[in-house]
Write an enzyme that holds these catalytic residues in place. Structure first.
Site, PDB file in Angstrom:
ATOM      1  CD  GLN A 173      -3.465  32.958   3.550  1.00 58.41           C
ATOM      2  OE1 GLN A 173      -3.648  33.100   4.790  1.00 58.41           O
ATOM      3  NE2 GLN A 173      -4.613  33.991   2.517  1.00 58.41           N
ATOM      4  CG  ASN A 195      10.061  33.948   5.216  1.00 57.10           C
ATOM      5  OD1 ASN A 195      10.330  32.540   5.717  1.00 57.10           O
ATOM      6  ND2 ASN A 195       9.555  34.690   4.922  1.00 57.10           N
ATOM      7  CG  ASP A 257       6.413  39.695  -3.390  1.00 58.92           C
ATOM      8  OD1 ASP A 257       5.945  38.555  -3.195  1.00 58.92           O
ATOM      9  OD2 ASP A 257       5.391  41.196  -2.359  1.00 58.92           O
TER      10      ASP A 257
END
Length: 328
Positions: A173, A195, A257
């Site tokens: 997002q 990241n 994830d």
């Protein structure tokens, strides 16, 4: 222990292009971009950031609570997650929309072009955390991953109001959102995940310097790809953790994830941030070595042996008492 994982739940459509996207892009013509890539294969897999994190936690022996919105087509996916120790009783089921879809093409250099159809995910803004907490108990952590923006804001605001410790993971997002969205999503977080590229987006779009971000979050965890992970806290030296060498790099979707799942598992075991990053890197390498975000299996013995090879016997000693995998 109660771990609430809020975010997207989706089906992934993963494709591979044998060339490089960069070879087909003309820099001064990007405003007229119209390209098509002939892909070699198509893999349809289960995905979504929150579901991927929960799958990883379940494989490490925890029972996370999945918080998100899906369509009525979720029944088979629900069964899969429940078999892998995920609590799906608080997932909201839309009566009108399909479960979200992620469509992604990777090239030979692991660059990605992706699209995301939100579908039922837009109804996550209707989910309140308090009834979930009443059912499962006070949460140790609430991780708020990429989701419907209004849903993310609602969950973050509720965490602040009710005193739930939350971890911010806005990831995808960040490209969509502006500073007015991003600032309230990360302000007050116990931990901020990103990241290296997303870290630059955060400072650029919020207008905050890296030091100002650190003044608003407890810890900033930045994944660096093959270079590993950097953990920053205000006024302290950065902690650098090396990545686990991969046997074969196949497909990168879902690696972040899995890292978050490992990190969160270690925190729930009472371990420190360095150990958490090591466990995150260890779990993440299992994802990059195959196609699909939830196709890996962990064998306890091999997992700990791989840990010892990269991080030493001391890390194994810290992980082993807590690790409960499906396979020995």
């Amino acid at each position: 222990m109660s771990l609430l994982v809020a975010g997207s739940i989706a089906t992934d459509h993963l494709m591979s292009f044998p060339g490089r996207f960069a070879d087909s892009l003309v820099v001064d013509q990007l405003d007229k971009l119209s390209v098509s890539f002939l892909v070699e294969d198509l893999e349809v897999r289960r995905g979504g950031c929150a579901a991927n994190i929960c799958f990883g936690l379940g494989n490490l022996g925890l029972r996370p609570v999945l918080v998100g919105a899906v369509g009525e087509d979720f029944a088979e996916y629900r069964s899969w997650l429940e078999r892998h120790n995920v609590d799906c009783d608080s997932v909201h089921v839309s009566e009108t929309r399909h479960t979200a879809r992620f469509v992604c093409t990777n090239d030979s250099s692991m660059a990605q072009i992706a699209s995301f159809y939100a579908g039922a995910m837009s109804e996550s803004r209707e989910i309140e955390l308090k009834p979930i907490v009443d059912r499962v108990g006070e949460p140790d952590y609430v991780i708020i991953g990429p989701d419907d923006p209004q849903g993310m804001l609602r969950h973050t605001d509720e965490c602040r109001q009710r005193g739930y410790r939350f971890l911010a993971d806005p990831s995808q997002q960040l490209a969509f959102g502006d500073g007015d969205l991003i600032r309230p999503l990360i302000d007050g977080a116990e931990i901020l995940f990103s990241n290296e590229y997303e870290a630059s987006l955060i400072t650029q779009k919020t207008g905050w310097s890296a030091d100002e971000v650190l003044s608003r979050v407890g810890t900033w965890v930045v994944t660096l790809g093959p270079q590993g992970v950097r953990i920053d806290r205000a006024g302290e030296e950065s902690i650098l953790v090396a990545a686990v060498p991969e046997i074969e790099k196949v497909e990168p979707t879902g690696v972040g994830d899995a890292f978050r799942a490992g990190f969160l598992a270690a925190l729930s075991w009472g371990l420190g941030h360095e150990r958490a990053a090591q466990l995150g890197c260890l779990l993440a390498v299992y994802v990059v070595e195959q196609v699909g975000t939830q196709e890996y299996q962990i064998a306890r013995g091999a997992f700990l042996a791989r840990c010892a090879a990269t991080y030493g016997d001391a890390a194994v000693a810290d992980f082993e008492p807590h690790l409960k995998t499906i396979r020995p």
